[in-house]
Design a protein around this motif. Sequence first.
Motif, PDB file in Angstrom:
ATOM      1  N   SER A  40       8.816   6.228   7.176  1.00 53.78           N
ATOM      2  CA  SER A  40       9.768   6.771   6.205  1.00 53.78           C
ATOM      3  C   SER A  40       9.129   6.823   4.828  1.00 53.78           C
ATOM      4  O   SER A  40       8.010   6.338   4.625  1.00 53.78           O
ATOM      5  N   ILE A  41       9.874   7.390   3.874  1.00 49.90           N
ATOM      6  CA  ILE A  41       9.365   7.336   2.498  1.00 49.90           C
ATOM      7  C   ILE A  41       9.313   5.894   2.000  1.00 49.90           C
ATOM      8  O   ILE A  41       8.537   5.573   1.098  1.00 49.90           O
ATOM      9  N   TYR A  42      10.129   5.018   2.604  1.00 56.77           N
ATOM     10  CA  TYR A  42      10.174   3.628   2.149  1.00 56.77           C
ATOM     11  C   TYR A  42       8.897   2.877   2.512  1.00 56.77           C
ATOM     12  O   TYR A  42       8.306   2.195   1.665  1.00 56.77           O
ATOM     13  N   SER A  43       8.454   2.990   3.751  1.00 56.71           N
ATOM     14  CA  SER A  43       7.209   2.309   4.123  1.00 56.71           C
ATOM     15  C   SER A  43       6.007   2.970   3.469  1.00 56.71           C
ATOM     16  O   SER A  43       5.020   2.297   3.149  1.00 56.71           O
ATOM     17  N   ALA A  44       6.080   4.294   3.237  1.00 58.33           N
ATOM     18  CA  ALA A  44       4.987   4.960   2.526  1.00 58.33           C
ATOM     19  C   ALA A  44       4.793   4.328   1.154  1.00 58.33           C
ATOM     20  O   ALA A  44       3.653   4.036   0.748  1.00 58.33           O
ATOM     21  N   ARG A  45       5.898   4.091   0.459  1.00 55.50           N
ATOM     22  CA  ARG A  45       5.814   3.487  -0.877  1.00 55.50           C
ATOM     23  C   ARG A  45       5.626   1.971  -0.812  1.00 55.50           C
ATOM     24  O   ARG A  45       4.736   1.413  -1.468  1.00 55.50           O
ATOM     25  N   TYR A  46       6.464   1.288  -0.052  1.00 53.31           N
ATOM     26  CA  TYR A  46       6.502  -0.169  -0.092  1.00 53.31           C
ATOM     27  C   TYR A  46       5.329  -0.831   0.628  1.00 53.31           C
ATOM     28  O   TYR A  46       4.981  -1.972   0.306  1.00 53.31           O
ATOM     29  N   CYS A  47       4.743  -0.138   1.610  1.00 50.10           N
ATOM     30  CA  CYS A  47       3.637  -0.735   2.370  1.00 50.10           C
ATOM     31  C   CYS A  47       2.287  -0.124   1.989  1.00 50.10           C
ATOM     32  O   CYS A  47       1.391  -0.828   1.531  1.00 50.10           O
ATOM     33  N   PHE A  48       2.159   1.184   2.137  1.00 53.46           N
ATOM     34  CA  PHE A  48       0.841   1.798   2.004  1.00 53.46           C
ATOM     35  C   PHE A  48       0.445   2.027   0.545  1.00 53.46           C
ATOM     36  O   PHE A  48      -0.684   1.726   0.150  1.00 53.46           O
ATOM     37  N   VAL A  49       1.348   2.541  -0.269  1.00 58.43           N
ATOM     38  CA  VAL A  49       1.035   2.667  -1.697  1.00 58.43           C
ATOM     39  C   VAL A  49       0.864   1.281  -2.312  1.00 58.43           C
ATOM     40  O   VAL A  49      -0.041   1.059  -3.128  1.00 58.43           O
ATOM     41  N   GLU A  50       1.699   0.354  -1.898  1.00 56.83           N
ATOM     42  CA  GLU A  50       1.589  -1.019  -2.425  1.00 56.83           C
ATOM     43  C   GLU A  50       0.241  -1.636  -2.081  1.00 56.83           C
ATOM     44  O   GLU A  50      -0.380  -2.293  -2.930  1.00 56.83           O
ATOM     45  N   LYS A  51      -0.228  -1.423  -0.864  1.00 61.53           N
ATOM     46  CA  LYS A  51      -1.538  -1.952  -0.470  1.00 61.53           C
ATOM     47  C   LYS A  51      -2.648  -1.336  -1.314  1.00 61.53           C
ATOM     48  O   LYS A  51      -3.569  -2.031  -1.771  1.00 61.53           O
ATOM     49  N   MET A  52      -2.577  -0.033  -1.549  1.00 58.31           N
ATOM     50  CA  MET A  52      -3.579   0.620  -2.388  1.00 58.31           C
ATOM     51  C   MET A  52      -3.548   0.086  -3.818  1.00 58.31           C
ATOM     52  O   MET A  52      -4.594  -0.089  -4.452  1.00 58.31           O
ATOM     53  N   LYS A  53      -2.363  -0.199  -4.321  1.00 58.34           N
ATOM     54  CA  LYS A  53      -2.248  -0.772  -5.663  1.00 58.34           C
ATOM     55  C   LYS A  53      -2.870  -2.175  -5.705  1.00 58.34           C
ATOM     56  O   LYS A  53      -3.610  -2.504  -6.637  1.00 58.34           O
ATOM     57  N   GLN A  54      -2.559  -2.970  -4.710  1.00 59.50           N
ATOM     58  CA  GLN A  54      -3.096  -4.331  -4.662  1.00 59.50           C
ATOM     59  C   GLN A  54      -4.619  -4.336  -4.620  1.00 59.50           C
ATOM     60  O   GLN A  54      -5.263  -5.204  -5.216  1.00 59.50           O
TER      61      GLN A  54
END
Length: 221
Positions: free
Chosen positions: A95-109
Amino acid sequence: MSVTKNGPRPFTVIVEGNIGSGKTTFLNHFNQYEDVCVLAEPIEMWRNCQGHNLLGLMYQDIKKWSFTFQSYVQLTMLQHHTKQTSCPVKLMERSIYSARYCFVEKMKQDGLLPEASAAVIEKHFDWIQDYANVDVDLVVYLRTTPEVVYDRMMERNRQEEKAVSLDYLKALHQIHEDWLYHKTLFKVPAPVIVLDADLDKSLIREEYLKCEPHILVSTKA
């Protein structure tokens, strides 16, 4: 059907989990029901955006292509969220939620997504939540251990995933855990059902059957 601020929509279920957690197998189980609209992750769209394999480019040089790839992921997932269907149930892989909360978050980290680029994605994500019909009714979390999904990933041998390490899967697993299991990282968009997705395919069907009354409830009306 459910009713939201944007009007009626199907009872919407998002299936979340790490790479190799069995999301496709789960969706295939529910594809047998004609009242369920099953939307698999749009991988082929990511592999061919006007001739460009964005998925492959992202894995080849994640720092260079992370913004381009995640921007397109967000668009394609939005298209799935807003896709019209006459079925009373919509079942989505991620979903858009896991795209933001998991994958974008991992890239930010990891420092792979510049702050300015992350800000653009987040602004778009916030706008989508405010103005698009992306509400969900249920989250199915296919909970796995990183070692199991790493072995599965190696076995299926997708070209783009050859560079994915066990350490990456461990970190992604922890983000999923904090979001959907411990519920300490981000807001969870709907109630969560947690399934043991480490089980072999010969045993996992029992876990799927546990979900059927919760997912198929809108087909009984």
